[in-house]
Design a protein around this motif. Structure first.
Motif, PDB file in Angstrom:
ATOM      1  N   PRO A  89       0.850  -1.237   0.024  1.00 28.01           N
ATOM      2  CA  PRO A  89      -0.137   0.115  -0.082  1.00 28.01           C
ATOM      3  C   PRO A  89       0.741   1.302  -0.111  1.00 28.01           C
ATOM      4  CG  PRO A  89       0.368  -0.643   2.233  1.00 28.01           C
ATOM      5  CD  PRO A  89       1.084  -1.651   1.454  1.00 28.01           C
ATOM      6  N   THR A  90       2.078   1.510  -0.460  1.00 33.84           N
ATOM      7  CA  THR A  90       2.826   2.358  -0.503  1.00 33.84           C
ATOM      8  C   THR A  90       2.093   3.498  -1.455  1.00 33.84           C
ATOM      9  OG1 THR A  90       4.878   1.263  -0.135  1.00 33.84           O
ATOM     10  CG2 THR A  90       5.152   3.317  -1.274  1.00 33.84           C
ATOM     11  N   THR A  91       2.363   4.597  -1.359  1.00 35.68           N
ATOM     12  CA  THR A  91       1.502   5.958  -1.907  1.00 35.68           C
ATOM     13  C   THR A  91       2.500   6.205  -3.300  1.00 35.68           C
ATOM     14  OG1 THR A  91       2.795   7.704  -0.802  1.00 35.68           O
ATOM     15  CG2 THR A  91       0.795   6.975   0.243  1.00 35.68           C
ATOM     16  N   GLN A  92       1.760   6.744  -4.104  1.00 40.67           N
ATOM     17  CA  GLN A  92       2.587   6.928  -5.460  1.00 40.67           C
ATOM     18  C   GLN A  92       3.602   7.923  -5.179  1.00 40.67           C
ATOM     19  OE1 GLN A  92       1.973   5.501  -8.760  1.00 40.67           O
ATOM     20  NE2 GLN A  92       4.051   6.809  -8.896  1.00 40.67           N
ATOM     21  N   GLN A  93       3.294   8.928  -4.322  1.00 44.84           N
ATOM     22  CA  GLN A  93       4.261   9.765  -4.048  1.00 44.84           C
ATOM     23  C   GLN A  93       5.626   9.313  -3.520  1.00 44.84           C
ATOM     24  OE1 GLN A  93       3.042  12.932  -1.366  1.00 44.84           O
ATOM     25  NE2 GLN A  93       5.006  14.049  -1.553  1.00 44.84           N
ATOM     26  N   ASN A  94       5.526   8.444  -2.437  1.00 41.89           N
ATOM     27  CA  ASN A  94       6.603   7.695  -1.801  1.00 41.89           C
ATOM     28  C   ASN A  94       7.465   6.821  -2.730  1.00 41.89           C
ATOM     29  OD1 ASN A  94       6.167   8.998   0.307  1.00 41.89           O
ATOM     30  ND2 ASN A  94       5.261   7.619   1.609  1.00 41.89           N
ATOM     31  N   ARG A  95       6.495   5.994  -3.700  1.00 43.33           N
ATOM     32  CA  ARG A  95       7.048   5.203  -4.652  1.00 43.33           C
ATOM     33  C   ARG A  95       8.039   5.571  -5.508  1.00 43.33           C
ATOM     34  NH1 ARG A  95       2.502   3.020  -6.863  1.00 43.33           N
ATOM     35  NH2 ARG A  95       2.208   1.675  -5.003  1.00 43.33           N
ATOM     36  N   SER A  96       7.304   6.791  -6.067  1.00 43.61           N
ATOM     37  CA  SER A  96       8.374   7.812  -6.973  1.00 43.61           C
ATOM     38  C   SER A  96       9.521   8.319  -6.771  1.00 43.61           C
ATOM     39  CB  SER A  96       7.365   9.104  -7.637  1.00 43.61           C
ATOM     40  OG  SER A  96       6.036   8.554  -8.292  1.00 43.61           O
ATOM     41  N   ARG A  97       9.298   8.655  -5.138  1.00 49.08           N
ATOM     42  CA  ARG A  97      10.743   9.178  -4.730  1.00 49.08           C
ATOM     43  C   ARG A  97      11.815   8.094  -4.469  1.00 49.08           C
ATOM     44  NH1 ARG A  97      11.243  11.444   1.692  1.00 49.08           N
ATOM     45  NH2 ARG A  97      13.349  11.523   1.530  1.00 49.08           N
ATOM     46  N   PHE A  98      11.394   6.917  -4.163  1.00 45.33           N
ATOM     47  CA  PHE A  98      12.269   5.578  -4.165  1.00 45.33           C
ATOM     48  C   PHE A  98      12.731   5.310  -5.505  1.00 45.33           C
ATOM     49  CE2 PHE A  98      13.322   1.194  -4.340  1.00 45.33           C
ATOM     50  CZ  PHE A  98      13.946   0.726  -3.018  1.00 45.33           C
ATOM     51  N   GLU A  99      11.825   5.336  -6.468  1.00 39.48           N
ATOM     52  CA  GLU A  99      12.539   5.127  -7.708  1.00 39.48           C
ATOM     53  C   GLU A  99      13.315   6.144  -8.471  1.00 39.48           C
ATOM     54  OE1 GLU A  99       8.204   2.756  -9.509  1.00 39.48           O
ATOM     55  OE2 GLU A  99       8.523   5.086  -9.711  1.00 39.48           O
ATOM     56  N   SER A 100      13.156   7.180  -8.132  1.00 40.33           N
ATOM     57  CA  SER A 100      14.059   8.299  -8.608  1.00 40.33           C
ATOM     58  C   SER A 100      15.411   7.955  -7.968  1.00 40.33           C
ATOM     59  CB  SER A 100      13.553   9.612  -8.422  1.00 40.33           C
ATOM     60  OG  SER A 100      12.384   9.902  -8.934  1.00 40.33           O
ATOM     61  N   MET A 101      15.374   7.749  -6.659  1.00 36.59           N
ATOM     62  CA  MET A 101      16.527   7.649  -5.691  1.00 36.59           C
ATOM     63  C   MET A 101      17.394   6.436  -6.093  1.00 36.59           C
ATOM     64  SD  MET A 101      16.564   7.378  -1.518  1.00 36.59           S
ATOM     65  CE  MET A 101      15.248   8.420  -1.277  1.00 36.59           C
ATOM     66  N   PHE A 102      16.813   5.462  -6.647  1.00 35.58           N
ATOM     67  CA  PHE A 102      17.663   4.369  -6.818  1.00 35.58           C
ATOM     68  C   PHE A 102      17.434   3.810  -8.336  1.00 35.58           C
ATOM     69  CE2 PHE A 102      16.550   3.762  -2.246  1.00 35.58           C
ATOM     70  CZ  PHE A 102      17.868   4.011  -1.816  1.00 35.58           C
TER      71      PHE A 102
END
Length: 384
Positions: A167-180
């Motif tokens: 249930p991770t939010t889209q905002q937090n998911r996008s931040r992770f994806e950009s980070m890694f």
């Protein structure tokens, strides 16, 4: 004479585990601080992080100079208690200064599972799990802040399915994806040795229900197969023979992974995994999931934009930071912590699993996860 030989043989057999335990006991301890984040802990057995704790204990890697890791206590996340009570001890309660201190103290951050705990599971409600409401879960902003600190300090980061899925939010998911340097397609999948709803009680009811909703209320599958599920509740089924030439997903490892980590070239994987698109300029593929489709299966995947091959292990190993992403639920394997107390137990791994059982996951631990994580941890220990 024969009796004496028999007694000696029996004594030798009984002496082997005793010697294995002694060899484990005398192996020097080495402090290795691992911040384990597990938000999906239904029981004190710690099933979602047991494989990692097993290896830490087996290799005598300890949380302090003397204390070993305790599977029930040494992690951040959801802590079950008696009588349907629980305690939340995740990173969400940390101040910025406390997060900074943790990133100083920790050698490794390992996110084993952020799926969380749903009300249906915890309170044993007779409702669809996905609509029952969540008690705790998802990758939080504090989790991401901690990851950013670990990355900036060039500390080792290991994450796996389900770090950025529901249930991770889209905002937090996008931040992770950009980070890694990676992107989740929104698809997760799992193998089932039978898609027959009358024979296989492990088939999730929500999965069958969602498929029927989009397919004229029909479910015609009887053989083994792979179920793909999207974050929009779409369900795609690939059935053995109908769509697949080999029913079970395989993890195929390249030459680097075989030589560097001691991984097998091919390994079956019958549990949950997600479909990831890597940024190959940032990360290196060590292993890929391979779905063996015929023409009909290939067309079915193409209809939904699902690739037949995608990363199983992503690695970034540079001077700037260290990062691994495992696209499967790698740390969740049915193990007993007892076996971790015996040095050389891996030489008896053939006794631990049944190769004829396609659904068993112990062989994955012994032949894939154990050499992978043991190599990663030993490399970190040597750096220290």
């Amino acid at each position: 004479m024969k009796k004496n030989k028999l007694v000696l043989f029996v004594a030798f057999i009984f002496a082997i585990p005793v010697l294995m335990f002694i060899f484990w006991l005398v192996k020097p301890k080495k402090k290795m601080v691992v911040a384990i984040i597990d938000k999906t802990v239904l029981t004190r057995d710690g099933q979602e992080h047991i494989s990692l704790t097993w290896i830490l204990n087996h290799e005598r890697l300890t949380k302090t100079n003397t204390k070993r890791y305790n599977i029930s206590n040494d992690y951040f996340g959801f802590f079950p208690k008696d009588n349907e009570k629980f305690r939340l001890k995740g990173l969400e309660r940390f101040t910025n200064n406390q997060l900074k201190q943790l990133s100083e103290d920790a050698d490794i951050a390992y996110f084993t599972d952020t799926y969380g705990i749903y009300k249906k599971e915890w309170y044993n409600q007779h409702t669809d799990q996905r609509s029952s409401g969540i008690l705790y879960g998802g990758l939080s902003e504090k989790d991401l802040d901690f990851l950013a600190l670990m990355k900036a300090k060039k500390k080792l980061i290991v994450t796996e399915f389900n770090t950025i899925g529901s249930p991770t939010t889209q905002q937090n998911r996008s931040r992770f994806e950009s980070m890694f340097g990676m992107h989740w397609t929104g698809w997760t999948a799992r193998y089932f040795d039978s898609l027959d709803t009358l024979r296989n009680t492990e088939l999730p009811k929500w999965l069958v229900k969602n498929y029927k909703t989009s397919n004229n209320n029909k479910w015609t599958f009887k053989r083994a197969g792979i179920a793909f599920v999207s974050d929009l509740d779409q369900v795609v089924i690939l059935e053995d023979t109908t769509h697949l030439t080999n029913d079970i997903p395989m993890i195929v490892t390249n030459k680097y992974g075989i030589e560097e980590f001691g991984l097998p070239e091919r390994m079956k994987y019958p549990f949950w995994f997600d479909v990831i698109i890597p940024n190959n300029k940032v990360n290196q593929n060590i292993s890929n999931f391979e779905i063996s489709t015929n023409q009909k299966g290939k067309a079915e995947l193409a209809k939904y934009g699902i690739p037949a091959s995608f990363p199983a292990i992503l690695m970034h190993k540079g001077n700037d930071y260290q990062f691994y992403y495992f696209s499967g639920d790698f740390c969740d394997n049915p193990l007993s912590m007892t076996t971790s107390y015996f040095r050389g137990i891996e030489f008896f791994k053939f006794l631990m699993y049944d190769t004829e059982d396609k659904m068993e996951r112990k062989s994955f631990f012994w032949n894939f996860y154990r050499p992978l994580m043991t190599t990663i941890l030993k490399e970190q220990a040597n750096k220290k």
